[in-house]
Motif scaffolding. Structure first.
Motif, PDB file in Angstrom:
ATOM      1  N   LYS A 392       0.819  -1.215   0.000  1.00 50.46           N
ATOM      2  CA  LYS A 392       0.000   0.000   0.000  1.00 50.46           C
ATOM      3  C   LYS A 392       0.851   1.263   0.000  1.00 50.46           C
ATOM      4  CE  LYS A 392      -3.593  -2.371   2.679  1.00 50.46           C
ATOM      5  NZ  LYS A 392      -4.382  -2.372   3.940  1.00 50.46           N
ATOM      6  N   GLN A 393       2.164   1.111   0.183  1.00 51.72           N
ATOM      7  CA  GLN A 393       3.038   2.278   0.259  1.00 51.72           C
ATOM      8  C   GLN A 393       3.448   2.744  -1.148  1.00 51.72           C
ATOM      9  OE1 GLN A 393       3.476   3.598   3.239  1.00 51.72           O
ATOM     10  NE2 GLN A 393       2.291   1.906   4.105  1.00 51.72           N
ATOM     11  N   PRO A 394       3.891   4.006  -1.264  1.00 55.39           N
ATOM     12  CA  PRO A 394       4.386   4.489  -2.570  1.00 55.39           C
ATOM     13  C   PRO A 394       5.555   3.624  -3.051  1.00 55.39           C
ATOM     14  CG  PRO A 394       4.070   6.307  -1.049  1.00 55.39           C
ATOM     15  CD  PRO A 394       3.890   5.057  -0.239  1.00 55.39           C
ATOM     16  N   ARG A 395       5.588   3.398  -4.345  1.00 57.82           N
ATOM     17  CA  ARG A 395       6.618   2.528  -4.905  1.00 57.82           C
ATOM     18  C   ARG A 395       7.586   3.323  -5.774  1.00 57.82           C
ATOM     19  NH1 ARG A 395       3.724  -3.159  -6.609  1.00 57.82           N
ATOM     20  NH2 ARG A 395       2.226  -3.256  -4.906  1.00 57.82           N
ATOM     21  N   GLN A 396       8.781   2.761  -5.922  1.00 61.13           N
ATOM     22  CA  GLN A 396       9.800   3.363  -6.765  1.00 61.13           C
ATOM     23  C   GLN A 396      10.468   2.258  -7.567  1.00 61.13           C
ATOM     24  OE1 GLN A 396      12.528   5.698  -4.514  1.00 61.13           O
ATOM     25  NE2 GLN A 396      13.174   6.942  -6.234  1.00 61.13           N
ATOM     26  N   HIS A 397      10.642   2.482  -8.846  1.00 61.71           N
ATOM     27  CA  HIS A 397      11.206   1.455  -9.712  1.00 61.71           C
ATOM     28  C   HIS A 397      12.686   1.731  -9.982  1.00 61.71           C
ATOM     29  CE1 HIS A 397       7.269  -0.319 -10.537  1.00 61.71           C
ATOM     30  NE2 HIS A 397       6.806   0.910 -10.605  1.00 61.71           N
ATOM     31  N   GLY A 398      13.366   0.754 -10.565  1.00 58.36           N
ATOM     32  CA  GLY A 398      14.760   0.941 -10.936  1.00 58.36           C
ATOM     33  C   GLY A 398      15.741   0.288  -9.990  1.00 58.36           C
ATOM     34  N   TYR A 399      15.257  -0.609  -9.098  1.00 58.95           N
ATOM     35  CA  TYR A 399      16.150  -1.286  -8.156  1.00 58.95           C
ATOM     36  C   TYR A 399      16.178  -2.784  -8.476  1.00 58.95           C
ATOM     37  CZ  TYR A 399      16.147   3.061  -5.537  1.00 58.95           C
ATOM     38  OH  TYR A 399      16.296   4.361  -5.167  1.00 58.95           O
ATOM     39  N   ALA A 400      16.601  -3.091  -9.682  1.00 58.46           N
ATOM     40  CA  ALA A 400      16.587  -4.491 -10.129  1.00 58.46           C
ATOM     41  C   ALA A 400      17.567  -5.352  -9.343  1.00 58.46           C
ATOM     42  CB  ALA A 400      16.911  -4.553 -11.623  1.00 58.46           C
ATOM     43  N   GLY A 401      18.588  -4.750  -8.753  1.00 59.87           N
ATOM     44  CA  GLY A 401      19.578  -5.522  -8.021  1.00 59.87           C
ATOM     45  C   GLY A 401      19.150  -5.907  -6.628  1.00 59.87           C
ATOM     46  N   LEU A 402      18.057  -5.373  -6.138  1.00 58.32           N
ATOM     47  CA  LEU A 402      17.592  -5.686  -4.789  1.00 58.32           C
ATOM     48  C   LEU A 402      16.698  -6.921  -4.793  1.00 58.32           C
ATOM     49  CD1 LEU A 402      16.715  -2.140  -3.395  1.00 58.32           C
ATOM     50  CD2 LEU A 402      18.661  -3.565  -2.800  1.00 58.32           C
ATOM     51  N   PRO A 403      16.598  -7.614  -3.659  1.00 60.34           N
ATOM     52  CA  PRO A 403      15.689  -8.765  -3.586  1.00 60.34           C
ATOM     53  C   PRO A 403      14.223  -8.327  -3.697  1.00 60.34           C
ATOM     54  CG  PRO A 403      17.289  -8.797  -1.784  1.00 60.34           C
ATOM     55  CD  PRO A 403      17.387  -7.448  -2.421  1.00 60.34           C
ATOM     56  N   ARG A 404      13.371  -9.278  -3.935  1.00 56.56           N
ATOM     57  CA  ARG A 404      11.934  -9.003  -4.016  1.00 56.56           C
ATOM     58  C   ARG A 404      11.413  -8.570  -2.657  1.00 56.56           C
ATOM     59  NH1 ARG A 404       7.439 -13.607  -5.636  1.00 56.56           N
ATOM     60  NH2 ARG A 404       5.587 -12.522  -4.825  1.00 56.56           N
ATOM     61  N   LEU A 405      10.559  -7.558  -2.651  1.00 62.74           N
ATOM     62  CA  LEU A 405      10.033  -6.998  -1.398  1.00 62.74           C
ATOM     63  C   LEU A 405       8.535  -7.263  -1.221  1.00 62.74           C
ATOM     64  CD1 LEU A 405      10.528  -5.261   1.151  1.00 62.74           C
ATOM     65  CD2 LEU A 405      10.074  -3.243  -0.255  1.00 62.74           C
ATOM     66  N   MET A 406       7.774  -7.244  -2.310  1.00 65.03           N
ATOM     67  CA  MET A 406       6.319  -7.373  -2.221  1.00 65.03           C
ATOM     68  C   MET A 406       5.903  -8.845  -2.243  1.00 65.03           C
ATOM     69  SD  MET A 406       5.588  -4.271  -1.957  1.00 65.03           S
ATOM     70  CE  MET A 406       6.346  -2.688  -2.268  1.00 65.03           C
ATOM     71  N   TRP A 407       5.100  -9.248  -1.209  1.00 64.91           N
ATOM     72  CA  TRP A 407       4.643 -10.632  -1.099  1.00 64.91           C
ATOM     73  C   TRP A 407       3.145 -10.635  -0.795  1.00 64.91           C
ATOM     74  CZ3 TRP A 407       7.849 -14.464  -2.457  1.00 64.91           C
ATOM     75  CH2 TRP A 407       9.219 -14.162  -2.513  1.00 64.91           C
ATOM     76  N   GLN A 408       2.363 -10.880  -1.831  1.00 62.61           N
ATOM     77  CA  GLN A 408       0.913 -10.882  -1.674  1.00 62.61           C
ATOM     78  C   GLN A 408       0.456 -12.021  -0.776  1.00 62.61           C
ATOM     79  OE1 GLN A 408      -1.127 -10.764  -5.388  1.00 62.61           O
ATOM     80  NE2 GLN A 408      -3.171 -10.680  -4.508  1.00 62.61           N
ATOM     81  N   ASP A 409       1.223 -13.121  -0.732  1.00 68.01           N
ATOM     82  CA  ASP A 409       0.853 -14.266   0.095  1.00 68.01           C
ATOM     83  C   ASP A 409       1.551 -14.256   1.452  1.00 68.01           C
ATOM     84  OD1 ASP A 409       3.339 -14.645  -0.973  1.00 68.01           O
ATOM     85  OD2 ASP A 409       3.123 -16.806  -1.256  1.00 68.01           O
ATOM     86  N   GLY A 410       2.226 -13.152   1.791  1.00 64.23           N
ATOM     87  CA  GLY A 410       2.908 -13.079   3.077  1.00 64.23           C
ATOM     88  C   GLY A 410       4.261 -13.791   3.044  1.00 64.23           C
ATOM     89  N   VAL A 411       4.857 -13.927   4.230  1.00 69.92           N
ATOM     90  CA  VAL A 411       6.214 -14.484   4.297  1.00 69.92           C
ATOM     91  C   VAL A 411       6.328 -15.693   5.214  1.00 69.92           C
ATOM     92  CG1 VAL A 411       7.367 -12.298   3.763  1.00 69.92           C
ATOM     93  CG2 VAL A 411       6.774 -12.829   6.137  1.00 69.92           C
ATOM     94  N   SER A 412       5.252 -16.110   5.844  1.00 68.53           N
ATOM     95  CA  SER A 412       5.354 -17.187   6.833  1.00 68.53           C
ATOM     96  C   SER A 412       5.502 -18.564   6.191  1.00 68.53           C
ATOM     97  CB  SER A 412       4.139 -17.182   7.758  1.00 68.53           C
ATOM     98  OG  SER A 412       2.945 -17.364   7.023  1.00 68.53           O
ATOM     99  N   THR A 413       5.152 -18.697   4.917  1.00 66.99           N
ATOM    100  CA  THR A 413       5.344 -19.959   4.206  1.00 66.99           C
ATOM    101  C   THR A 413       6.707 -19.927   3.527  1.00 66.99           C
ATOM    102  OG1 THR A 413       2.973 -20.192   3.796  1.00 66.99           O
ATOM    103  CG2 THR A 413       4.461 -21.505   2.435  1.00 66.99           C
ATOM    104  N   ILE A 414       7.616 -20.804   3.938  1.00 65.05           N
ATOM    105  CA  ILE A 414       8.982 -20.760   3.413  1.00 65.05           C
ATOM    106  C   ILE A 414       9.383 -22.073   2.740  1.00 65.05           C
ATOM    107  CG2 ILE A 414       9.782 -18.986   5.017  1.00 65.05           C
ATOM    108  CD1 ILE A 414      10.905 -21.173   6.782  1.00 65.05           C
ATOM    109  N   THR A 415       8.393 -22.902   2.395  1.00 66.03           N
ATOM    110  CA  THR A 415       8.678 -24.143   1.665  1.00 66.03           C
ATOM    111  C   THR A 415       8.406 -23.933   0.184  1.00 66.03           C
ATOM    112  OG1 THR A 415       6.418 -24.930   2.070  1.00 66.03           O
ATOM    113  CG2 THR A 415       8.131 -25.590   3.644  1.00 66.03           C
ATOM    114  N   GLN A 416       9.004 -24.799  -0.638  1.00 62.89           N
ATOM    115  CA  GLN A 416       8.827 -24.770  -2.086  1.00 62.89           C
ATOM    116  C   GLN A 416       9.194 -23.403  -2.673  1.00 62.89           C
ATOM    117  OE1 GLN A 416       8.007 -27.607  -3.777  1.00 62.89           O
ATOM    118  NE2 GLN A 416       8.067 -28.616  -1.784  1.00 62.89           N
ATOM    119  N   LEU A 417      10.311 -22.846  -2.206  1.00 58.76           N
ATOM    120  CA  LEU A 417      10.769 -21.549  -2.689  1.00 58.76           C
ATOM    121  C   LEU A 417      12.125 -21.692  -3.372  1.00 58.76           C
ATOM    122  CD1 LEU A 417      10.001 -19.241   0.388  1.00 58.76           C
ATOM    123  CD2 LEU A 417       8.609 -19.537  -1.659  1.00 58.76           C
TER     124      LEU A 417
END
Length: 443
Positions: A392-417
């Protein structure tokens, strides 16, 4: 009718959908140029052979060598595909897309002098201490006057879920190419392919051989593939070689030491004949030094680097107890005799730990598991919600070298990644933890 037959043919060979347009464009171009569709060569193999002679590349054709394998059965043989090192070497340097000044790591004034980092910092692979020491070794112990270090890539890739369909290439590139240039496929050439024993022997036959013997059989194949490389490292083998580097050409006596090998953790253990075991009883945790698993966390100990000459002497003397203390297999290794620029540690210094298995699917998943085990499951949903709120926060593009930040399914599931997804979930948790809501949550 012709177009429908083409569609049927593409469907039967399971071609991608875009192939139809590509073939239609090709057919239109052929029609407009007056091609009569009466081919001189009607089979794939005959067309390839014709093209080889046409462009003068007959010498690039691989050779299939049948070798005898050690083991329980004395009649075991296997076919190994090999390419000639010198032909592949010249193929790389004659590539007009590769051999341009922007792709070369050479001295700016004279590409045939010793390279020096322009700013004195570490970046390209020739800016480190190994290159400087190897150059000194060349001047003191050889008759060569120029050096091009070799990089190898040796790793098995599964091409089917069952693992039966796989490919195990041994590929080479040159350290005088920039790291950016070496990311491209045309910066690599094959030296050979390790044959998959699954195609030659049954499971029962393969299981008859011990892990030590399987490693010996692997190194017999590797020796066959690297023979032309080791021959090129012999004294005077590459004297009076005319090289073209960018806009400069010169006849040199060439030195081609091995700088390092790219591979994964299990493959690295196989290449240096180390036991693939890292439990608490392991006497040697890593390939480089003699630290044990139990002592890996101690800061008061100084480990000892493994020297290739010492291990080779132990193998030749059949000193199995001493080798067992080093978690080292007591048999032949094809890389013990490779010239690594006078590096006394040899193959044990050439196979580095890589980030994917050490961090992305190594330490980071362990850290995530520890984190979620320490947080009661009823609170996992709240952490997922905090991460989702980042969308929901303002976004900025152009940071292709950074890891993925947005997770629509959350972060508590860490299998099959995948590895990069695990890094992204840790990155998102760290970002949330640095906010006021995240700080309150973890408190």
């Amino acid at each position: 009718r012709v177009e429908i037959i083409l569609l049927k043919l593409l469907t039967e060979i399971e071609a991608p959908l875009w192939a139809f347009k590509e073939l239609m464009d090709w057919a239109c171009d052929a029609y407009q140029t007056g091609y009569r569709f009466i081919p001189e060569q009607k089979t794939y193999q005959s067309q390839i052979k014709t093209n080889e002679k046409w462009v003068g590349m007959d010498h690039m054709r691989p050779e299939v060598v049948t070798i005898q394998l050690s083991g329980i059965r004395e009649d075991d043989t296997i076919d190994v595909t090999t390419f000639d090192f010198i032909n592949q070497f010249h193929s790389l340097l004659s590539d007009p897309e590769l051999n341009i000044p922007t792709n070369l790591v050479v001295h700016p004034l004279d590409p045939f002098q010793q390279y020096e980092s322009p700013d004195g910092l570490l970046h390209e692979s020739l800016s480190g201490s190994w290159y400087k020491e190897a150059w000194i070794h060349m001047e003191e112990h050889t008759t060569c006057d120029f050096m091009i270090p070799i990089i190898l890539y040796i790793d098995k890739t599964q091409m089917s879920i069952s693992g039966k369909l796989s490919i195990f290439p041994v590929q080479m590139s040159l350290s005088i190419f920039t790291e950016v240039a070496r990311r491209k496929a045309n910066a690599w050439r094959p030296l050979g392919y390790i044959a998959n024993e699954v195609y030659y022997f049954s499971a029962a036959e393969r299981h008859e051989n011990s892990p030590d013997m399987k490693n010996v059989r692997f190194h017999f194949q590797l020796h066959t593939i690297l023979k032309s490389f080791t021959d090129a490292q012999a004294p005077n083998a590459m004297n009076s070689v005319k090289l073209q580097l960018g806009n400069y050409s010169k006849s040199v006596n060439l030195y081609v030491p091995l700088q390092y090998i790219i591979g994964d953790v299990e493959g690295g253990d196989q290449l240096c004949s180390r036991f693939s075991y890292r439990g608490s009883a392991c006497q040697r945790l890593c390939r480089t030094c003699d630290v044990s698993t139990d002592n890996a966390g101690r800061m008061d100990l100084t480990c000892t680097r493994i020297r290739v000459a010492d291990v080779r002497n132990l193998v030749e003397a059949r000193n199995e107890p001493a080798l067992k203390l080093l978690s080292q297999r007591p048999f032949y290794n094809a890389l013990y005799s490779i010239d690594c620029g006078g590096d006394p540690y040899g193959v044990f210094s050439m196979i580095h730990t890589e980030g994917l298995h050490a961090l992305e699917v190594g330490l980071i998943p362990y850290m995530l598991e520890i984190l979620f085990d320490s947080i009661p499951k009823r609170h996992h949903r709240r952490l997922d919600k905090l991460v989702k709120n980042l969308r929901k926060q303002p976004r900025q593009h152009g940071y292709a070298g950074l890891p993925r930040l947005m997770w629509q399914d959350g972060v508590s599931t860490i299998t099959q990644l995948t590895g990069d997804q695990k890094v992204g979930k840790m990155f998102a948790i760290c970002c949330v933890a640095s906010t006021l809501d995240g700080e309150n949550y973890f408190k």
